[in-house]
Motif scaffolding. Structure first.
Motif, PDB file in Angstrom:
ATOM      1  N   THR A   1       0.832  -1.204   0.000  1.00  0.00           N
ATOM      2  CA  THR A   1       0.000   0.000   0.000  1.00  0.00           C
ATOM      3  C   THR A   1       0.869   1.257   0.000  1.00  0.00           C
ATOM      4  O   THR A   1       0.608   2.210  -0.744  1.00  0.00           O
ATOM      5  N   VAL A   2       1.908   1.237   0.830  1.00  0.00           N
ATOM      6  CA  VAL A   2       2.786   2.406   0.917  1.00  0.00           C
ATOM      7  C   VAL A   2       3.465   2.641  -0.435  1.00  0.00           C
ATOM      8  O   VAL A   2       3.527   3.777  -0.925  1.00  0.00           O
ATOM      9  N   ASN A   3       3.931   1.561  -1.070  1.00  0.00           N
ATOM     10  CA  ASN A   3       4.586   1.727  -2.373  1.00  0.00           C
ATOM     11  C   ASN A   3       3.619   2.242  -3.425  1.00  0.00           C
ATOM     12  O   ASN A   3       3.984   3.044  -4.279  1.00  0.00           O
ATOM     13  N   ARG A   4       2.377   1.787  -3.336  1.00  0.00           N
ATOM     14  CA  ARG A   4       1.387   2.260  -4.296  1.00  0.00           C
ATOM     15  C   ARG A   4       1.214   3.767  -4.169  1.00  0.00           C
ATOM     16  O   ARG A   4       1.144   4.494  -5.168  1.00  0.00           O
ATOM     17  N   LEU A   5       1.158   4.236  -2.933  1.00  0.00           N
ATOM     18  CA  LEU A   5       1.011   5.673  -2.694  1.00  0.00           C
ATOM     19  C   LEU A   5       2.219   6.436  -3.239  1.00  0.00           C
ATOM     20  O   LEU A   5       2.082   7.495  -3.862  1.00  0.00           O
ATOM     21  N   ARG A   6       3.392   5.886  -3.020  1.00  0.00           N
ATOM     22  CA  ARG A   6       4.597   6.575  -3.489  1.00  0.00           C
ATOM     23  C   ARG A   6       4.677   6.565  -5.012  1.00  0.00           C
ATOM     24  O   ARG A   6       5.176   7.527  -5.620  1.00  0.00           O
ATOM     25  N   GLU A   7       4.179   5.481  -5.611  1.00  0.00           N
ATOM     26  CA  GLU A   7       4.145   5.451  -7.086  1.00  0.00           C
ATOM     27  C   GLU A   7       3.218   6.528  -7.634  1.00  0.00           C
ATOM     28  O   GLU A   7       3.504   7.179  -8.639  1.00  0.00           O
ATOM     29  N   MET A   8       2.078   6.720  -6.949  1.00  0.00           N
ATOM     30  CA  MET A   8       1.153   7.778  -7.371  1.00  0.00           C
ATOM     31  C   MET A   8       1.856   9.131  -7.336  1.00  0.00           C
ATOM     32  O   MET A   8       1.671   9.965  -8.215  1.00  0.00           O
ATOM     33  N   LEU A   9       2.672   9.336  -6.291  1.00  0.00           N
ATOM     34  CA  LEU A   9       3.425  10.590  -6.191  1.00  0.00           C
ATOM     35  C   LEU A   9       4.426  10.694  -7.338  1.00  0.00           C
ATOM     36  O   LEU A   9       4.567  11.749  -7.967  1.00  0.00           O
ATOM     37  N   ALA A  10       5.105   9.592  -7.610  1.00  0.00           N
ATOM     38  CA  ALA A  10       6.137   9.598  -8.645  1.00  0.00           C
ATOM     39  C   ALA A  10       5.530   9.961 -10.002  1.00  0.00           C
ATOM     40  O   ALA A  10       6.126  10.685 -10.784  1.00  0.00           O
ATOM     41  N   ARG A  11       4.321   9.453 -10.250  1.00  0.00           N
ATOM     42  CA  ARG A  11       3.688   9.703 -11.544  1.00  0.00           C
ATOM     43  C   ARG A  11       2.874  10.985 -11.530  1.00  0.00           C
ATOM     44  O   ARG A  11       2.174  11.285 -12.485  1.00  0.00           O
ATOM     45  N   ASP A  12       2.930  11.706 -10.414  1.00  0.00           N
ATOM     46  CA  ASP A  12       2.164  12.936 -10.258  1.00  0.00           C
ATOM     47  C   ASP A  12       0.666  12.679 -10.474  1.00  0.00           C
ATOM     48  O   ASP A  12      -0.037  13.475 -11.106  1.00  0.00           O
ATOM     49  N   ARG A  13       0.219  11.552  -9.986  1.00  0.00           N
ATOM     50  CA  ARG A  13      -1.197  11.186 -10.127  1.00  0.00           C
ATOM     51  C   ARG A  13      -1.817  10.950  -8.753  1.00  0.00           C
ATOM     52  O   ARG A  13      -2.626  10.064  -8.574  1.00  0.00           O
ATOM     53  N   PHE A  14      -1.395  11.729  -7.788  1.00  0.00           N
ATOM     54  CA  PHE A  14      -1.905  11.513  -6.434  1.00  0.00           C
ATOM     55  C   PHE A  14      -3.313  12.095  -6.323  1.00  0.00           C
ATOM     56  O   PHE A  14      -3.543  13.248  -6.667  1.00  0.00           O
ATOM     57  N   PRO A  15      -4.292  11.302  -5.865  1.00  0.00           N
ATOM     58  CA  PRO A  15      -5.664  11.811  -5.784  1.00  0.00           C
ATOM     59  C   PRO A  15      -5.781  12.988  -4.805  1.00  0.00           C
ATOM     60  O   PRO A  15      -5.062  13.048  -3.810  1.00  0.00           O
TER      61      PRO A  15
END
Ligand SMILES: [Zn+2]
Length: 364
Positions: free
Chosen positions: A12-26
């Protein structure tokens, strides 16, 4: 503290960080999970990663430095209990008219606002959400993103409706976190506007390993006990006051064994006498009742042939001997009586008498 310090829920934590990396954070996110699972810790880590002035990477994913001005100030909100107490104390010191208009907020960085439930009702109130509405549309001053963290999902109705307006169209630079032990408590219309991610409880061995590092003063037996008592929540395990728990459990055992064995009452009366009136007595009684409840659950586990669910693993032998003397009905009755004691406490029935009555009512 950076992401390597976060316990458990790696996917879950990695998923959140990936969202940040792709600039797709909800823009609006519900972080769900039990008390102590790390929802708040994680939200503050994400807030720092979003705003770090010297951004780092670890395991190929975004991380934060923990030292820059933004990281440092956001990090000051980590001890939420302390910041909350300060805010409450500051309000208590105000004139009555100001007091009424002041809502509890924690803000250690101008662009990161933490909204805890407001005492005494411990609900998020409409005036708190209004503060969020007033700030949310302004560009951040010192950070890249404005972050709002609601630390609890218990909202007053009007507050929930106000929040809905914020969630309808949050500005591009704003991120709202709703931390929820029970997301079902939130309006369906709120939930449908958020992405929900859940932090699961950690397996006991994982918590034991963590405690071996963080609480080296505890021995293996103590770590095992705390890991089970925490119900898989790292935060609860870390902060559990073992000494207080052991005292409460000793009295809880006496209460139950006096009832089960119809033993001599003088020990019981001697013990219940120490449960006095006043705030301190209340806390002590709350701990005792929680310990009784925990023991009843363990007895239930033993009777139903599920000994692996026993949490008080260090006194299994004693629990087994108690379990042999009771049945389902007795436990059901005891649980019900416990409820009576609790409501009696709220009506200020004398604590020692109420506890004596509990034990006597359950005598076999
Ligand atoms: Zn930083």
């Amino acid at each position: 503290m950076a992401f390597s310090e976060f316990q458990g829920n790696v996917d879950t934590v990695n998923r959140l960080r990936e969202m940040l990396a792709r600039d797709r954070f909800p823009h609006a996110m519900i972080l769900a999970g039990p008390l102590g699972a790390g929802k708040y810790t994680l939200a503050l880590m994400l807030a720092r990663t979003m705003n770090c002035l010297d951004p780092k990477e670890s395991d190929g994913l975004p991380d934060y430095c923990g030292r820059c001005e933004n990281c440092r100030r956001i990090g000051q909100a980590e001890d939420l209990d302390a910041r909350f107490a300060e805010a409450v104390e500051a309000r208590e010191g105000m004139r009555d008219t100001d007091k009424r208009e002041t809502r509890i907020l924690v803000q250690t960085h101008p662009d990161v606002m933490v909204v805890p439930p407001d005492p005494p009702q411990m609900l998020v109130k409409v005036d708190q959400v209004r503060q969020v509405i007033q700030t949310v549309r302004y560009k951040p001053q010192e950070a890249r993103r404005r972050v709002f963290i609601f630390t609890d999902s218990a909202f007053m109705k009007e507050a929930a409706n106000a929040l809905l307006k914020v969630l309808e169209e949050p500005p591009d630079f704003a991120n709202i976190f709703l931390l929820a032990r029970n997301p079902g408590e939130l309006l369906p219309t709120i939930r449908s506007r958020c992405i929900t991610l859940t932090l699961s409880p950690l397996p006991a061995p994982e918590i034991e390993r963590y405690l071996a590092k963080s609480r080296p003063e505890w021995n293996e037996r103590q770590r095992q006990l705390v890991a089970r008592l925490s119900g898989g929540a790292v935060g609860r395990a870390r902060t559990l006051n073992l000494e207080e728990y052991m005292t409460a459990r000793k009295d809880a055992l006496l209460l139950l064994s006096t009832a089960v064995r119809s033993a001599e009452h003088s020990d019981l009366f001697h013990t219940t006498e120490t449960y006095r009136a006043g705030g301190e007595g209340k806390e002590k009684t709350d701990r005792l009742l929680a310990a009784v409840y925990g023991l009843l659950k363990d007895l239930m586990a033993l009777i139903s042939g599920a000994p692996e669910l026993v949490r008080n693993t260090d006194i299994t032998a004693e629990l087994k001997s108690l379990a042999a003397a009771v049945d389902f009905n007795w436990i059901a009755q005891a649980t019900q009586q416990l409820g009576h004691v609790q409501s009696g406490m709220r009506r200020n029935v004398l604590r020692p008498l109420s506890l004596d009555a509990f034990a006597l009512a359950l005598e076999r």
